[in-house]
Write a protein that holds these residues in place. Sequence first.
Motif, PDB file in Angstrom:
ATOM      1  N   PRO A  11       0.814  -1.217   0.000  1.00 13.97           N
ATOM      2  CA  PRO A  11       0.000   0.000   0.000  1.00 13.97           C
ATOM      3  C   PRO A  11       0.854   1.277   0.000  1.00 13.97           C
ATOM      4  O   PRO A  11       0.458   2.287  -0.564  1.00 13.97           O
ATOM      5  CB  PRO A  11      -0.812  -0.109   1.296  1.00 13.97           C
ATOM      6  N   THR A  12       2.024   1.209   0.592  1.00  9.26           N
ATOM      7  CA  THR A  12       2.928   2.366   0.607  1.00  9.26           C
ATOM      8  C   THR A  12       3.396   2.701  -0.807  1.00  9.26           C
ATOM      9  O   THR A  12       3.449   3.875  -1.187  1.00  9.26           O
ATOM     10  CB  THR A  12       4.146   2.081   1.512  1.00  9.26           C
ATOM     11  N   VAL A  13       3.728   1.681  -1.590  1.00  7.34           N
ATOM     12  CA  VAL A  13       4.170   1.893  -2.975  1.00  7.34           C
ATOM     13  C   VAL A  13       3.005   2.421  -3.813  1.00  7.34           C
ATOM     14  O   VAL A  13       3.177   3.362  -4.595  1.00  7.34           O
ATOM     15  CB  VAL A  13       4.747   0.589  -3.573  1.00  7.34           C
ATOM     16  N   VAL A  14       1.840   1.853  -3.647  1.00  2.73           N
ATOM     17  CA  VAL A  14       0.655   2.303  -4.377  1.00  2.73           C
ATOM     18  C   VAL A  14       0.369   3.771  -4.053  1.00  2.73           C
ATOM     19  O   VAL A  14       0.123   4.591  -4.949  1.00  2.73           O
ATOM     20  CB  VAL A  14      -0.570   1.413  -4.056  1.00  2.73           C
ATOM     21  N   SER A  15       0.452   4.133  -2.784  1.00  4.84           N
ATOM     22  CA  SER A  15       0.218   5.509  -2.356  1.00  4.84           C
ATOM     23  C   SER A  15       1.260   6.452  -2.950  1.00  4.84           C
ATOM     24  O   SER A  15       0.936   7.561  -3.405  1.00  4.84           O
ATOM     25  CB  SER A  15       0.243   5.587  -0.833  1.00  4.84           C
ATOM     26  N   PHE A  16       2.524   6.028  -2.968  1.00  4.31           N
ATOM     27  CA  PHE A  16       3.592   6.842  -3.555  1.00  4.31           C
ATOM     28  C   PHE A  16       3.301   7.126  -5.020  1.00  4.31           C
ATOM     29  O   PHE A  16       3.424   8.268  -5.478  1.00  4.31           O
ATOM     30  CB  PHE A  16       4.938   6.129  -3.406  1.00  4.31           C
ATOM     31  N   LEU A  17       2.916   6.097  -5.755  1.00  4.87           N
ATOM     32  CA  LEU A  17       2.639   6.271  -7.188  1.00  4.87           C
ATOM     33  C   LEU A  17       1.420   7.150  -7.443  1.00  4.87           C
ATOM     34  O   LEU A  17       1.356   7.848  -8.451  1.00  4.87           O
ATOM     35  CB  LEU A  17       2.478   4.906  -7.857  1.00  4.87           C
ATOM     36  N   GLU A  18       0.456   7.134  -6.536  1.00  8.20           N
ATOM     37  CA  GLU A  18      -0.698   8.021  -6.663  1.00  8.20           C
ATOM     38  C   GLU A  18      -0.289   9.478  -6.446  1.00  8.20           C
ATOM     39  O   GLU A  18      -0.778  10.381  -7.121  1.00  8.20           O
ATOM     40  CB  GLU A  18      -1.788   7.622  -5.672  1.00  8.20           C
ATOM     41  N   LYS A  19       0.616   9.705  -5.498  1.00  8.25           N
ATOM     42  CA  LYS A  19       1.084  11.060  -5.197  1.00  8.25           C
ATOM     43  C   LYS A  19       2.066  11.573  -6.249  1.00  8.25           C
ATOM     44  O   LYS A  19       2.138  12.778  -6.493  1.00  8.25           O
ATOM     45  CB  LYS A  19       1.761  11.093  -3.830  1.00  8.25           C
ATOM     46  N   PHE A  20       2.864  10.679  -6.822  1.00  8.96           N
ATOM     47  CA  PHE A  20       3.904  11.057  -7.778  1.00  8.96           C
ATOM     48  C   PHE A  20       3.766  10.226  -9.052  1.00  8.96           C
ATOM     49  O   PHE A  20       4.571   9.336  -9.328  1.00  8.96           O
ATOM     50  CB  PHE A  20       5.289  10.839  -7.153  1.00  8.96           C
ATOM     51  N   PRO A  21       2.762  10.520  -9.865  1.00  9.53           N
ATOM     52  CA  PRO A  21       2.486   9.691 -11.046  1.00  9.53           C
ATOM     53  C   PRO A  21       3.561   9.771 -12.135  1.00  9.53           C
ATOM     54  O   PRO A  21       3.596   8.919 -13.025  1.00  9.53           O
ATOM     55  CB  PRO A  21       1.151  10.238 -11.558  1.00  9.53           C
ATOM     56  N   HIS A  22       4.453  10.751 -12.072  1.00  5.09           N
ATOM     57  CA  HIS A  22       5.506  10.877 -13.075  1.00  5.09           C
ATOM     58  C   HIS A  22       6.676   9.917 -12.820  1.00  5.09           C
ATOM     59  O   HIS A  22       7.593   9.852 -13.618  1.00  5.09           O
ATOM     60  CB  HIS A  22       5.993  12.325 -13.160  1.00  5.09           C
ATOM     61  N   TYR A  23       6.629   9.194 -11.720  1.00  7.46           N
ATOM     62  CA  TYR A  23       7.631   8.165 -11.431  1.00  7.46           C
ATOM     63  C   TYR A  23       7.069   6.792 -11.798  1.00  7.46           C
ATOM     64  O   TYR A  23       5.869   6.571 -11.754  1.00  7.46           O
ATOM     65  CB  TYR A  23       8.007   8.146  -9.948  1.00  7.46           C
ATOM     66  N   GLU A  24       7.965   5.883 -12.112  1.00  9.31           N
ATOM     67  CA  GLU A  24       7.589   4.492 -12.362  1.00  9.31           C
ATOM     68  C   GLU A  24       8.426   3.634 -11.420  1.00  9.31           C
ATOM     69  O   GLU A  24       9.618   3.871 -11.241  1.00  9.31           O
ATOM     70  CB  GLU A  24       7.892   4.119 -13.807  1.00  9.31           C
ATOM     71  N   ILE A  25       7.806   2.646 -10.816  1.00 12.58           N
ATOM     72  CA  ILE A  25       8.519   1.743  -9.914  1.00 12.58           C
ATOM     73  C   ILE A  25       8.456   0.339 -10.485  1.00 12.58           C
ATOM     74  O   ILE A  25       7.393  -0.155 -10.837  1.00 12.58           O
ATOM     75  CB  ILE A  25       7.933   1.780  -8.492  1.00 12.58           C
ATOM     76  N   THR A  26       9.633  -0.273 -10.579  1.00  9.02           N
ATOM     77  CA  THR A  26       9.743  -1.665 -10.998  1.00  9.02           C
ATOM     78  C   THR A  26      10.445  -2.432  -9.885  1.00  9.02           C
ATOM     79  O   THR A  26      10.993  -1.829  -8.966  1.00  9.02           O
ATOM     80  CB  THR A  26      10.539  -1.792 -12.311  1.00  9.02           C
ATOM     81  N   ALA A  27      10.430  -3.739  -9.981  1.00 10.48           N
ATOM     82  CA  ALA A  27      11.044  -4.538  -8.916  1.00 10.48           C
ATOM     83  C   ALA A  27      11.653  -5.805  -9.482  1.00 10.48           C
ATOM     84  O   ALA A  27      11.195  -6.338 -10.496  1.00 10.48           O
ATOM     85  CB  ALA A  27      10.000  -4.899  -7.865  1.00 10.48           C
ATOM     86  N   ASP A  28      12.708  -6.267  -8.799  1.00 16.45           N
ATOM     87  CA  ASP A  28      13.192  -7.618  -9.036  1.00 16.45           C
ATOM     88  C   ASP A  28      12.824  -8.407  -7.783  1.00 16.45           C
ATOM     89  O   ASP A  28      11.901  -8.021  -7.075  1.00 16.45           O
ATOM     90  CB  ASP A  28      14.690  -7.655  -9.384  1.00 16.45           C
ATOM     91  N   ASP A  29      13.521  -9.462  -7.481  1.00 21.21           N
ATOM     92  CA  ASP A  29      13.136 -10.317  -6.349  1.00 21.21           C
ATOM     93  C   ASP A  29      13.050  -9.569  -5.020  1.00 21.21           C
ATOM     94  O   ASP A  29      12.138  -9.784  -4.253  1.00 21.21           O
ATOM     95  CB  ASP A  29      14.111 -11.484  -6.209  1.00 21.21           C
ATOM     96  N   GLU A  30      14.032  -8.694  -4.740  1.00 18.93           N
ATOM     97  CA  GLU A  30      14.081  -8.060  -3.425  1.00 18.93           C
ATOM     98  C   GLU A  30      14.178  -6.542  -3.454  1.00 18.93           C
ATOM     99  O   GLU A  30      14.119  -5.912  -2.405  1.00 18.93           O
ATOM    100  CB  GLU A  30      15.278  -8.599  -2.638  1.00 18.93           C
ATOM    101  N   THR A  31      14.349  -5.928  -4.597  1.00 17.02           N
ATOM    102  CA  THR A  31      14.646  -4.504  -4.666  1.00 17.02           C
ATOM    103  C   THR A  31      13.669  -3.755  -5.554  1.00 17.02           C
ATOM    104  O   THR A  31      13.298  -4.235  -6.616  1.00 17.02           O
ATOM    105  CB  THR A  31      16.084  -4.292  -5.210  1.00 17.02           C
ATOM    106  N   LEU A  32      13.278  -2.569  -5.093  1.00 11.64           N
ATOM    107  CA  LEU A  32      12.461  -1.668  -5.906  1.00 11.64           C
ATOM    108  C   LEU A  32      13.383  -0.702  -6.638  1.00 11.64           C
ATOM    109  O   LEU A  32      14.401  -0.270  -6.103  1.00 11.64           O
ATOM    110  CB  LEU A  32      11.510  -0.860  -5.028  1.00 11.64           C
TER     111      LEU A  32
END
Length: 79
Positions: A11-32
């Motif tokens: 939920p923290t990541v989802v909230s971040f993306l809602e506040k800052f839509p110009h960023y994109e977050i991707t992930a591998d096994d353990e890292t964002l």
Amino acid sequence: MSLLGKKIDSPTVVSFLEKFPHYEITADDETLYLSHADLENPVSIDQIVALTLRSAAEIAAKYAEVDKVKDCVITVPVF
């Protein structure tokens, strides 16, 4: 820093993306990884935290009028 240690579906990541839509977050096994149009390559959240702490150490060294801060205590407020 609130993204450190979180999973992509947190939920923290989802909230971040809602506040800052110009960023994109991707992930591998353990890292964002954070991407932005101004960045050549994605940057890990760990790298962002490390750069922030390094900057804080440089500011503290200037304030204390020393060459390098060797030890410090970082306090985190309880919410």
